[in-house]
Design an enzyme around this catalytic site. Sequence first.
Site, PDB file in Angstrom:
ATOM      1  N   LYS A 175      40.830  34.561  42.215  1.00 40.01           N
ATOM      2  CA  LYS A 175      41.612  35.451  41.333  1.00 40.01           C
ATOM      3  C   LYS A 175      42.641  36.169  42.203  1.00 40.01           C
ATOM      4  O   LYS A 175      42.337  37.147  42.880  1.00 40.01           O
ATOM      5  CB  LYS A 175      40.679  36.468  40.674  1.00 40.01           C
ATOM      6  CG  LYS A 175      41.095  36.985  39.318  1.00 40.01           C
ATOM      7  CD  LYS A 175      42.336  37.832  39.217  1.00 40.01           C
ATOM      8  CE  LYS A 175      42.365  39.210  39.794  1.00 40.01           C
ATOM      9  NZ  LYS A 175      43.755  39.743  39.853  1.00 40.01           N
ATOM     10  N   GLU A 250      37.661  43.913  52.542  1.00 35.95           N
ATOM     11  CA  GLU A 250      38.684  44.341  53.510  1.00 35.95           C
ATOM     12  C   GLU A 250      39.613  45.256  52.743  1.00 35.95           C
ATOM     13  O   GLU A 250      40.211  44.842  51.747  1.00 35.95           O
ATOM     14  CB  GLU A 250      39.454  43.134  54.055  1.00 35.95           C
ATOM     15  CG  GLU A 250      38.589  42.096  54.752  1.00 35.95           C
ATOM     16  CD  GLU A 250      37.996  42.568  56.061  1.00 35.95           C
ATOM     17  OE1 GLU A 250      38.433  43.622  56.588  1.00 35.95           O
ATOM     18  OE2 GLU A 250      37.071  41.901  56.552  1.00 35.95           O
ATOM     19  N   CYS A 284      48.277  46.332  55.333  1.00 32.17           N
ATOM     20  CA  CYS A 284      47.076  47.126  55.605  1.00 32.17           C
ATOM     21  C   CYS A 284      47.116  47.616  57.044  1.00 32.17           C
ATOM     22  O   CYS A 284      46.501  48.612  57.388  1.00 32.17           O
ATOM     23  CB  CYS A 284      45.830  46.305  55.352  1.00 32.17           C
ATOM     24  SG  CYS A 284      45.835  44.751  56.239  1.00 32.17           S
ATOM     25  N   GLU A 385      46.654  56.690  52.374  1.00 32.53           N
ATOM     26  CA  GLU A 385      47.442  55.457  52.519  1.00 32.53           C
ATOM     27  C   GLU A 385      48.590  55.485  51.512  1.00 32.53           C
ATOM     28  O   GLU A 385      48.360  55.483  50.308  1.00 32.53           O
ATOM     29  CB  GLU A 385      46.561  54.222  52.263  1.00 32.53           C
ATOM     30  CG  GLU A 385      47.301  52.933  52.575  1.00 32.53           C
ATOM     31  CD  GLU A 385      46.507  51.677  52.256  1.00 32.53           C
ATOM     32  OE1 GLU A 385      45.950  51.584  51.152  1.00 32.53           O
ATOM     33  OE2 GLU A 385      46.491  50.767  53.111  1.00 32.53           O
TER      34      GLU A 385
HETATM   35  P1  NAD Z   1      44.305  46.286  44.592  1.00 32.28           P
HETATM   36  O1  NAD Z   1      42.990  46.829  45.022  1.00 32.28           O
HETATM   37  O2  NAD Z   1      45.017  46.986  43.512  1.00 32.28           O
HETATM   38  O3  NAD Z   1      44.131  44.775  44.090  1.00 32.28           O
HETATM   39  C1  NAD Z   1      43.561  43.761  44.919  1.00 32.28           C
HETATM   40  C2  NAD Z   1      43.006  42.663  44.020  1.00 32.28           C
HETATM   41  O4  NAD Z   1      41.914  43.208  43.267  1.00 32.28           O
HETATM   42  C3  NAD Z   1      43.991  42.125  42.995  1.00 32.28           C
HETATM   43  O5  NAD Z   1      43.759  40.757  42.792  1.00 32.28           O
HETATM   44  C4  NAD Z   1      43.637  42.913  41.742  1.00 32.28           C
HETATM   45  O6  NAD Z   1      44.010  42.244  40.552  1.00 32.28           O
HETATM   46  C5  NAD Z   1      42.131  43.007  41.885  1.00 32.28           C
HETATM   47  N1  NAD Z   1      41.518  44.144  41.174  1.00 32.28           N
HETATM   48  C6  NAD Z   1      42.085  45.332  40.848  1.00 32.28           C
HETATM   49  N2  NAD Z   1      41.179  46.113  40.195  1.00 32.28           N
HETATM   50  C7  NAD Z   1      40.030  45.404  40.130  1.00 32.28           C
HETATM   51  C8  NAD Z   1      38.730  45.658  39.605  1.00 32.28           C
HETATM   52  N3  NAD Z   1      38.454  46.819  38.989  1.00 32.28           N
HETATM   53  N4  NAD Z   1      37.776  44.710  39.727  1.00 32.28           N
HETATM   54  C9  NAD Z   1      38.038  43.544  40.359  1.00 32.28           C
HETATM   55  N5  NAD Z   1      39.254  43.225  40.860  1.00 32.28           N
HETATM   56  C10 NAD Z   1      40.238  44.152  40.757  1.00 32.28           C
HETATM   57  O7  NAD Z   1      45.211  46.165  45.918  1.00 32.28           O
HETATM   58  P2  NAD Z   1      46.714  45.652  46.026  1.00 32.28           P
HETATM   59  O8  NAD Z   1      47.621  46.706  45.490  1.00 32.28           O
HETATM   60  O9  NAD Z   1      46.830  44.275  45.496  1.00 32.28           O
HETATM   61  O10 NAD Z   1      46.880  45.542  47.625  1.00 32.28           O
HETATM   62  C11 NAD Z   1      47.179  46.636  48.437  1.00 32.28           C
HETATM   63  C12 NAD Z   1      45.935  47.172  49.109  1.00 32.28           C
HETATM   64  O11 NAD Z   1      45.281  46.127  49.802  1.00 32.28           O
HETATM   65  C13 NAD Z   1      46.224  48.234  50.161  1.00 32.28           C
HETATM   66  O12 NAD Z   1      45.273  49.264  50.055  1.00 32.28           O
HETATM   67  C14 NAD Z   1      46.055  47.482  51.484  1.00 32.28           C
HETATM   68  O13 NAD Z   1      45.735  48.296  52.585  1.00 32.28           O
HETATM   69  C15 NAD Z   1      44.961  46.548  51.125  1.00 32.28           C
HETATM   70  N6  NAD Z   1      44.940  45.393  52.027  1.00 32.28           N
HETATM   71  C16 NAD Z   1      43.931  45.302  52.946  1.00 32.28           C
HETATM   72  C17 NAD Z   1      43.897  44.255  53.831  1.00 32.28           C
HETATM   73  C18 NAD Z   1      42.804  44.140  54.852  1.00 32.28           C
HETATM   74  O14 NAD Z   1      42.615  43.051  55.361  1.00 32.28           O
HETATM   75  N7  NAD Z   1      42.076  45.191  55.163  1.00 32.28           N
HETATM   76  C19 NAD Z   1      44.901  43.274  53.791  1.00 32.28           C
HETATM   77  C20 NAD Z   1      45.907  43.388  52.839  1.00 32.28           C
HETATM   78  C21 NAD Z   1      45.915  44.455  51.953  1.00 32.28           C
END
Ligand code: NAD
Length: 496
Positions: A175, A250, A284, A385
Amino acid sequence: MYSIAKNFINGEWTDSDTGETFESINPADASEIIGVVSKSGKADVDKAVGAARDAYDGWRLKPPPKRGEILFRVAELLASRKQDLGELMTREMGKILPEALGDVQEAIDMSYYMAGEGRRLAGETVPSELPNKDCKSIRVPIGVCALITPWNFPIAIPAWKIMPALVSGNTIVFKPSSHTAVCATKCVEILQEAGIPEGVVNLVHGRGEDTGEYLASHPAIDGLSFTGSTAVGEKIAKTCAGQGKKVSCEMGGKNAIIVMDDARIELAVEGALWGGFGTTGQRCTAASRVVVHEGVYERFLSSFTRAASKIRIGNGLLEETDMGPLINKTQMEKVLNYIEIGKGEGAELAFGGKAYGERDCVKGFFVEPTIFSEVRPRMRIAREEIFGPVVCVIKARDLQDAIRIVNDADYGLVSAIYTQDVNKSAIAERELNTGIVYINASTIGAEIQLPFGGTKKSGFGHEEAGGRGGALDMFTKWKVIYRDFSGKLQKAQIDR
Ligand code: NAD
C-alpha cells in the site's frame, strides 16, 4: 496525459470494488494531473490479502536463488527505465531530477543486492552437546506481509521493503502513499514483467486512514513493515502488537549536524545546505538543526545564509533548479505555520520565511529555504519534525554541550559532526544517541548494504536497506532443527 493507476491483485490489474478514484497531482503545478488512482475499499484489501495467502506456499517453496533471479531481472528493468522513472517521480512528487534519479538508483542497487541474497540467506550450523546429534538454525519467511510506504522516496523505500520480503519467500500486499501512486504502479508493472508469479505481489491503492488502517489491522497479515510519520507508526505498532504480528516501523526525525570550532567551515556549510534543503527538507534524515560551537557561530551563520540565498527554487525538471516544491498544500501550510511559531517563540529569522511564487512557481507549493538563528533547544521549531526547508541554528559552548543538545530530542534517526579532531569525532561517535552517525559528512547518504533506522521516536526495527541484520531479520524468522541419529533417547542438559 495522465496515467490510470489500478490495483494489482492476483496478477490482474483491476479497478477497485468501490468504483471510486482519486487524483495524484504535480506539486510544482497543481493543475497537472499525474494519475487517476483506484480508491480501494475493504473488499479490495480482502482480495489482495487472500491472493497473497494462496500464493504463499508456491513462493515459499521456490528455491531462493530462483527468487533472486527474478529480482535480478527487476534490477535490469529498473536500470533500463531509470530516466523515465526519475522524470515521472519529479512530476509526481516534486524532488529535483538528479535526486529522483538517485532514488531510482537506490532501488536498482537494492534489487541487485537482494538478488544476491538468494544465494546466501545463511543460518548457522553449530555443534550439539550430545553425541550423534546435529543442530542448525535456518531462516524461513514470515508469511503474508503488508508493506506501507510514504511519498518522499516513492521508489527507493518500496524497493527497500519489497526486495528483501520477496527474496526471503514472503508474499506481499503493498500500500504506497496516495501521493505517489503512479510511481508505485510503475514499480509493480516491472515486478510483473520480471516474472513474479500471480498473487505473490499485490498492490492496493488508497488513503492511509481507510485502506492503510484496514490493511494494517487485517487478521490474515503475518508481518507489517511501515515507513512514515511517528503518529501513524505508533498507532500501527499498537494494533500489530495486540494481534501478535511481527512489525517494523521507520518513522520521523529531528536530525542535527554539529559544527565544531575546528571544522572546515566551507565543508560544514555544504553539508548543512544539502542536509537542510535537499529534497526540500522532506527527508526523514533532513538536518533541521545545526548545532554550532560559539567560537565559529557567526562565521558559520553568515556563510550558511549567503549560500542559502543562492538556492534556485523551481520545477525539479529544469536543470537550473536546486530545490523543488513541498508535496502538497497542507504540507506547505504546515511549514508556513511553523515559521510563524518560530518567530513567535523569539527565534530570529536569518533567511527566507515565505511562500515562493515567482514565475510558474505560483502554480505549486513552494516555500523559500528558511534559516532561524538564536534558536534555543526547547523551542518547538527545534523539537518537532517540520518536514520542510526550515533549519534551526543553535549555539553550543563545547562538544559536551553540543552532544547534550543533539540527544535532548524525542527522535534519534541521524546525527553528524564536522571536526578535524579525531578524539572529538570518536567521542561523538560513541555518545550521539542516533541510529546513524556521520563524521565530516551530511545527514544524507545512507547506503543500502548497511542497516538503516533510528532510536526513540524515529522507529524500531532497523529493517530497511541491507545489512545482514537489517532487512533479512525483519522478513525472516528463525527455525531451529535438531537431528538425533544416535538411535536412542538422549536428554540434553541431563546426559552430561
Ligand atoms: P504518513 O505517516 O502520513 O503516511 C505513510 C504511509 O502510511 C502512507 O502510505 C499512508 O497512506 C499510510 N497511512 C496513513 N495513515 C495510516 C493509518 N492510520 N493506518 C495505516 N496506514 C496509514 O507519512 P508521509 O507523510 O507519507 O511521510 C512522511 C513521514 O515519513 C515523515 O515523518 C518522515 O520522517 C517519515 N519517513 C521516515 C523514514 C525512515 O526511514 N525513518 C523514511 C521516509 C519518511
